[in-house]
Design a protein around this motif. Structure first.
Motif, PDB file in Angstrom:
ATOM      1  N   SER A  41      -4.488   1.644  10.577  1.00 21.88           N
ATOM      2  CA  SER A  41      -3.713   2.618  11.349  1.00 21.88           C
ATOM      3  C   SER A  41      -4.601   3.790  11.741  1.00 21.88           C
ATOM      4  O   SER A  41      -5.684   3.987  11.169  1.00 21.88           O
ATOM      5  CB  SER A  41      -2.533   3.126  10.515  1.00 21.88           C
ATOM      6  OG  SER A  41      -1.799   4.113  11.217  1.00 21.88           O
ATOM      7  N   THR A  42      -4.167   4.543  12.735  1.00 23.60           N
ATOM      8  CA  THR A  42      -4.786   5.829  13.078  1.00 23.60           C
ATOM      9  C   THR A  42      -3.696   6.884  12.993  1.00 23.60           C
ATOM     10  O   THR A  42      -2.630   6.725  13.605  1.00 23.60           O
ATOM     11  CB  THR A  42      -5.404   5.819  14.485  1.00 23.60           C
ATOM     12  OG1 THR A  42      -4.417   5.400  15.431  1.00 23.60           O
ATOM     13  CG2 THR A  42      -6.605   4.887  14.546  1.00 23.60           C
TER      14      THR A  42
ATOM     15  N   VAL B  34       0.851  -1.197   0.000  1.00 25.16           N
ATOM     16  CA  VAL B  34       0.000   0.000   0.000  1.00 25.16           C
ATOM     17  C   VAL B  34       0.885   1.245   0.000  1.00 25.16           C
ATOM     18  O   VAL B  34       1.803   1.372   0.828  1.00 25.16           O
ATOM     19  CB  VAL B  34      -0.941   0.021   1.217  1.00 25.16           C
ATOM     20  CG1 VAL B  34      -1.795   1.298   1.209  1.00 25.16           C
ATOM     21  CG2 VAL B  34      -1.817  -1.213   1.232  1.00 25.16           C
ATOM     22  N   TYR B  35       0.613   2.142  -0.940  1.00 24.64           N
ATOM     23  CA  TYR B  35       1.312   3.425  -1.052  1.00 24.64           C
ATOM     24  C   TYR B  35       0.271   4.544  -0.992  1.00 24.64           C
ATOM     25  O   TYR B  35      -0.900   4.351  -1.346  1.00 24.64           O
ATOM     26  CB  TYR B  35       2.082   3.532  -2.361  1.00 24.64           C
ATOM     27  CG  TYR B  35       3.138   2.476  -2.572  1.00 24.64           C
ATOM     28  CD1 TYR B  35       4.473   2.744  -2.273  1.00 24.64           C
ATOM     29  CD2 TYR B  35       2.806   1.218  -3.080  1.00 24.64           C
ATOM     30  CE1 TYR B  35       5.459   1.775  -2.480  1.00 24.64           C
ATOM     31  CE2 TYR B  35       3.779   0.247  -3.281  1.00 24.64           C
ATOM     32  CZ  TYR B  35       5.101   0.531  -2.984  1.00 24.64           C
ATOM     33  OH  TYR B  35       6.066  -0.420  -3.174  1.00 24.64           O
ATOM     34  N   THR B  36       0.686   5.695  -0.557  1.00 23.04           N
ATOM     35  CA  THR B  36      -0.190   6.871  -0.591  1.00 23.04           C
ATOM     36  C   THR B  36       0.577   8.054  -1.163  1.00 23.04           C
ATOM     37  O   THR B  36       1.814   8.095  -1.111  1.00 23.04           O
ATOM     38  CB  THR B  36      -0.700   7.254   0.811  1.00 23.04           C
ATOM     39  OG1 THR B  36       0.406   7.642   1.629  1.00 23.04           O
ATOM     40  CG2 THR B  36      -1.460   6.107   1.455  1.00 23.04           C
ATOM     41  N   ARG B  37      -0.164   9.008  -1.708  1.00 21.43           N
ATOM     42  CA  ARG B  37       0.447  10.270  -2.139  1.00 21.43           C
ATOM     43  C   ARG B  37      -0.602  11.367  -2.108  1.00 21.43           C
ATOM     44  O   ARG B  37      -1.812  11.092  -2.192  1.00 21.43           O
ATOM     45  CB  ARG B  37       1.068  10.160  -3.527  1.00 21.43           C
ATOM     46  CG  ARG B  37       0.121  10.148  -4.700  1.00 21.43           C
ATOM     47  CD  ARG B  37       0.875   9.934  -6.012  1.00 21.43           C
ATOM     48  NE  ARG B  37       0.009  10.058  -7.169  1.00 21.43           N
ATOM     49  CZ  ARG B  37      -0.048  11.132  -7.960  1.00 21.43           C
ATOM     50  NH1 ARG B  37       0.700  12.193  -7.687  1.00 21.43           N
ATOM     51  NH2 ARG B  37      -0.845  11.160  -9.011  1.00 21.43           N
ATOM     52  N   VAL B  38      -0.139  12.616  -1.982  1.00 27.87           N
ATOM     53  CA  VAL B  38      -1.014  13.791  -1.964  1.00 27.87           C
ATOM     54  C   VAL B  38      -1.131  14.325  -3.384  1.00 27.87           C
ATOM     55  O   VAL B  38      -0.120  14.525  -4.068  1.00 27.87           O
ATOM     56  CB  VAL B  38      -0.464  14.883  -1.025  1.00 27.87           C
ATOM     57  CG1 VAL B  38      -1.319  16.146  -1.109  1.00 27.87           C
ATOM     58  CG2 VAL B  38      -0.386  14.377   0.406  1.00 27.87           C
TER      59      VAL B  38
ATOM     60  N   VAL C 238      -4.588   6.408  -2.852  1.00 32.01           N
ATOM     61  CA  VAL C 238      -4.132   5.150  -2.269  1.00 32.01           C
ATOM     62  C   VAL C 238      -3.826   4.192  -3.416  1.00 32.01           C
ATOM     63  O   VAL C 238      -4.671   3.963  -4.293  1.00 32.01           O
ATOM     64  CB  VAL C 238      -5.195   4.553  -1.338  1.00 32.01           C
ATOM     65  CG1 VAL C 238      -4.702   3.221  -0.748  1.00 32.01           C
ATOM     66  CG2 VAL C 238      -5.545   5.531  -0.214  1.00 32.01           C
ATOM     67  N   ILE C 239      -2.598   3.633  -3.422  1.00 31.11           N
ATOM     68  CA  ILE C 239      -2.158   2.727  -4.492  1.00 31.11           C
ATOM     69  C   ILE C 239      -1.953   1.331  -3.894  1.00 31.11           C
ATOM     70  O   ILE C 239      -1.336   1.193  -2.821  1.00 31.11           O
ATOM     71  CB  ILE C 239      -0.837   3.224  -5.125  1.00 31.11           C
ATOM     72  CG1 ILE C 239      -1.005   4.655  -5.658  1.00 31.11           C
ATOM     73  CG2 ILE C 239      -0.374   2.289  -6.227  1.00 31.11           C
ATOM     74  CD1 ILE C 239      -0.403   5.715  -4.778  1.00 31.11           C
TER      75      ILE C 239
ATOM     76  N   ASN D  58       4.310   7.162  -1.289  1.00 27.94           N
ATOM     77  CA  ASN D  58       5.056   6.773  -0.096  1.00 27.94           C
ATOM     78  C   ASN D  58       4.520   5.437   0.417  1.00 27.94           C
ATOM     79  O   ASN D  58       3.307   5.276   0.605  1.00 27.94           O
ATOM     80  CB  ASN D  58       4.896   7.864   0.975  1.00 27.94           C
ATOM     81  CG  ASN D  58       5.574   7.495   2.274  1.00 27.94           C
ATOM     82  OD1 ASN D  58       6.742   7.154   2.293  1.00 27.94           O
ATOM     83  ND2 ASN D  58       4.819   7.555   3.374  1.00 27.94           N
ATOM     84  N   PHE D  59       5.416   4.470   0.625  1.00 27.88           N
ATOM     85  CA  PHE D  59       4.999   3.151   1.117  1.00 27.88           C
ATOM     86  C   PHE D  59       4.580   3.252   2.580  1.00 27.88           C
ATOM     87  O   PHE D  59       5.298   3.819   3.411  1.00 27.88           O
ATOM     88  CB  PHE D  59       6.148   2.153   0.974  1.00 27.88           C
ATOM     89  CG  PHE D  59       5.849   0.799   1.562  1.00 27.88           C
ATOM     90  CD1 PHE D  59       4.975  -0.074   0.927  1.00 27.88           C
ATOM     91  CD2 PHE D  59       6.438   0.408   2.756  1.00 27.88           C
ATOM     92  CE1 PHE D  59       4.697  -1.327   1.464  1.00 27.88           C
ATOM     93  CE2 PHE D  59       6.163  -0.832   3.306  1.00 27.88           C
ATOM     94  CZ  PHE D  59       5.290  -1.704   2.655  1.00 27.88           C
ATOM     95  N   VAL D  60       3.391   2.699   2.910  1.00 24.06           N
ATOM     96  CA  VAL D  60       2.890   2.770   4.282  1.00 24.06           C
ATOM     97  C   VAL D  60       2.731   1.398   4.923  1.00 24.06           C
ATOM     98  O   VAL D  60       2.660   1.282   6.159  1.00 24.06           O
ATOM     99  CB  VAL D  60       1.552   3.532   4.341  1.00 24.06           C
ATOM    100  CG1 VAL D  60       1.739   4.988   3.961  1.00 24.06           C
ATOM    101  CG2 VAL D  60       0.489   2.876   3.485  1.00 24.06           C
TER     102      VAL D  60
END
Length: 320
Positions: free
Chosen positions: A264-265, A238-242, A285-286, A255-257
């Protein structure tokens, strides 16, 4: 006899000359009158004891005329000499600090997070006018700045006035009038508005234009978001980006999460984000897994803030 008349003539001329000179300006008496400055304002005790941030004072003298007694028409030939005890710019900083401490403001708490309150004294005087009596005026220009010295409370003029009828020789009454005007000026300050900036709001909606700076001083940074990302099959990265369409917030690389199931919180740490511009910012979300097609989903941050959650499931499709 003739010499005596000449001397008398010269004497009269001198007296006339003196009176003519007095017409151009009053003579100041040599015996000074003392005005004893005092804080007679009653502050609301402990009204602001639960603020999250401290504040510092910067008080400046911006008066164009520093005389305390500026007008006095009770006499055509003289104006009393007036001194104040203590000096004005010694009394005001000390008394303002005492007034604010009584209300509960935390003064000089932390130089890295304290706000700054600037007060510029514009007028501080008392006058006597026949038929009116004693009148006093105290005025300040006030500004407040945040930790980054960004103006948050614009330049505002606050004023206090007071009037007392009485004798022109009653400088006890003059003292009371000036001290009352000063007290009224302090009461004219919008302390509630200043305190508003020193406390985190309970909801981002209550501070719509306050930007995230990374210092943790916004309601957005205190808003906890629950993350839950699932996939079938599990074990996907799972990756995220703005993704931003406003100049106030920068888009980021992915960014790898973690891996699915990812739970998560977290709180917001997106520089420049405000509640008002959050509708123009998205979180992408990727989801990636070897042998499967990469999938992406975007979530509008305004909705995320209101729902306090990002929850999604990816049904992965095998690559052909």
């Amino acid at each position: 006899m003739k010499q005596f008349l000449n001397i008398r003539y010269v004497t009269i001329c001198c007296i006339v000359f003196i009176f003519m000179a007095c017409g151009a300006g009053k003579i100041v008496t040599t015996t000074p009158k003392v005005i004893n400055l005092a804080l007679v304002a009653d502050a609301d005790a402990n009204k602001y004891v639960n603020l999250d941030y401290g504040i510092r004072l910067n008080i400046k003298d911006g008066r164009s005329n520093t005389k305390v007694l500026q007008k006095y028409d009770a006499s055509a030939i003289h104006v009393p000499q007036v001194t104040v005890n203590p000096e004005v710019m010694s009394f005001i900083p000390e008394s303002v600090r005492r007034y604010m401490r009584t209300m509960g403001f935390n003064l000089d708490a932390d130089v890295s997070t304290d706000y700054m309150l600037t007060m510029v004294l514009k007028e501080f005087n008392v006058n006597y006018l026949s038929g009116i009596g004693w009148s006093a005026t105290v005025q300040f220009n006030i500004e407040a700045y945040d930790q980054n010295r960004t103006l948050v409370y614009p330049n505002v003029l606050v004023a206090g006035r007071a009037n007392r009828s009485g004798s022109a020789n009653d400088f006890t009454l003059a003292t009371q009038t000036l001290n009352t005007a000063y007290a009224n000026a302090l009461r004219d300050v919008d302390w509630d508005r200043i305190a508003f900036f020193l406390k985190k709001a309970s909801s981002p909606k209550l501070e719509k234009n306050k930007q995230v700076t990374g210092d943790g001083n916004t309601a957005l940074e205190s808003t906890v978001i629950r993350w839950f990302v699932e996939s079938a099959p599990r074990g996907a990265d799972v990756y995220t980006r703005v993704v931003s369409s406003t100049s106030e917030v920068k888009s980021t690389n992915q960014n790898f999460v973690g891996s699915t199931p990812y739970e998560s919180t977290e709180t917001f740490d997106i520089k420049g984000l405000t509640f008002n511009n959050s509708g123009n910012v998205q979180i992408e979300v990727i989801c990636e897994k070897a042998g499967y097609v990469t999938q992406r989903r975007r979530f509008n941050l305004r909705q995320v803030i209101e729902q306090k959650e990002i929850s999604t499931k990816f049904n992965l499709i095998k690559e052909e």
